[in-house]
Design a protein around this motif. Sequence first.
Motif, short mmCIF file in Angstrom:
data_model
loop_
_atom_site.label_atom_id
_atom_site.label_comp_id
_atom_site.label_asym_id
_atom_site.label_seq_id
_atom_site.Cartn_x
_atom_site.Cartn_y
_atom_site.Cartn_z
N ARG A 84 -29.71 13.54 -24.14
CA ARG A 84 -30.74 13.89 -23.14
C ARG A 84 -30.09 14.01 -21.77
O ARG A 84 -30.44 13.36 -20.80
CB ARG A 84 -31.84 12.83 -23.11
CG ARG A 84 -32.94 13.03 -24.13
CD ARG A 84 -32.45 13.01 -25.52
NE ARG A 84 -33.54 13.13 -26.50
CZ ARG A 84 -33.45 12.68 -27.72
NH1 ARG A 84 -32.36 12.09 -28.14
NH2 ARG A 84 -34.46 12.84 -28.55
N GLU B 290 -34.58 17.48 -22.25
CA GLU B 290 -34.95 16.24 -21.56
C GLU B 290 -33.77 15.72 -20.74
O GLU B 290 -32.62 15.88 -21.11
CB GLU B 290 -35.35 15.15 -22.55
CG GLU B 290 -36.52 15.48 -23.41
CD GLU B 290 -36.11 16.06 -24.76
OE1 GLU B 290 -37.00 16.29 -25.57
OE2 GLU B 290 -34.92 16.28 -25.00
N TRP C 180 -32.70 12.13 -19.32
CA TRP C 180 -32.97 10.70 -19.36
C TRP C 180 -31.80 9.92 -18.77
O TRP C 180 -30.64 10.34 -18.87
CB TRP C 180 -33.14 10.22 -20.79
CG TRP C 180 -34.32 10.73 -21.54
CD1 TRP C 180 -35.31 11.58 -21.09
CD2 TRP C 180 -34.65 10.46 -22.89
NE1 TRP C 180 -36.21 11.82 -22.07
CE2 TRP C 180 -35.84 11.15 -23.20
CE3 TRP C 180 -34.05 9.69 -23.88
CZ2 TRP C 180 -36.44 11.09 -24.45
CZ3 TRP C 180 -34.64 9.63 -25.12
CH2 TRP C 180 -35.82 10.32 -25.41
N ILE D 263 -35.00 3.02 -20.67
CA ILE D 263 -34.70 4.44 -20.54
C ILE D 263 -35.84 5.11 -19.78
O ILE D 263 -37.01 4.90 -20.09
CB ILE D 263 -34.50 5.09 -21.91
CG1 ILE D 263 -33.30 4.45 -22.62
CG2 ILE D 263 -34.31 6.61 -21.77
CD1 ILE D 263 -33.09 4.91 -24.04
N TYR D 264 -35.46 5.92 -18.81
CA TYR D 264 -36.43 6.61 -17.96
C TYR D 264 -36.24 8.12 -18.11
O TYR D 264 -35.12 8.62 -18.16
CB TYR D 264 -36.22 6.23 -16.49
CG TYR D 264 -36.43 4.77 -16.24
CD1 TYR D 264 -37.69 4.28 -15.89
CD2 TYR D 264 -35.39 3.86 -16.36
CE1 TYR D 264 -37.90 2.93 -15.65
CE2 TYR D 264 -35.58 2.51 -16.14
CZ TYR D 264 -36.84 2.05 -15.78
OH TYR D 264 -37.04 0.72 -15.56
N ASP D 265 -37.36 8.83 -18.13
CA ASP D 265 -37.35 10.29 -18.19
C ASP D 265 -37.39 10.81 -16.76
O ASP D 265 -38.39 10.65 -16.06
CB ASP D 265 -38.54 10.80 -18.99
CG ASP D 265 -38.54 12.30 -19.20
OD1 ASP D 265 -37.81 13.00 -18.47
OD2 ASP D 265 -39.26 12.76 -20.08
#
Length: 75
Positions: free
Chosen positions: A12, A19, A21, A28-30
Amino acid sequence: MKAYTRQQLALRNGQDKPEIWVAYKGMIYDVTESRLWKNGKHYEHWAGQDLTDELVDAPHTEKVFVKFDPIGQLI
């Protein structure tokens, strides 16, 4: 909350998958929608990584992560 491996996080990165991330302190953050992470790069940092050890060099604190919803745990 779903758990992801470092290998899954690495995909990601804004290049291999759409995505974007990052991980911090096991979460984990988007950051896909952040204008500061376009193409998976934020200054000298790359998405798809655990940024816990790198935050000490940042001009901001960990409070920056409250802007993003945690989407998983890093295992």
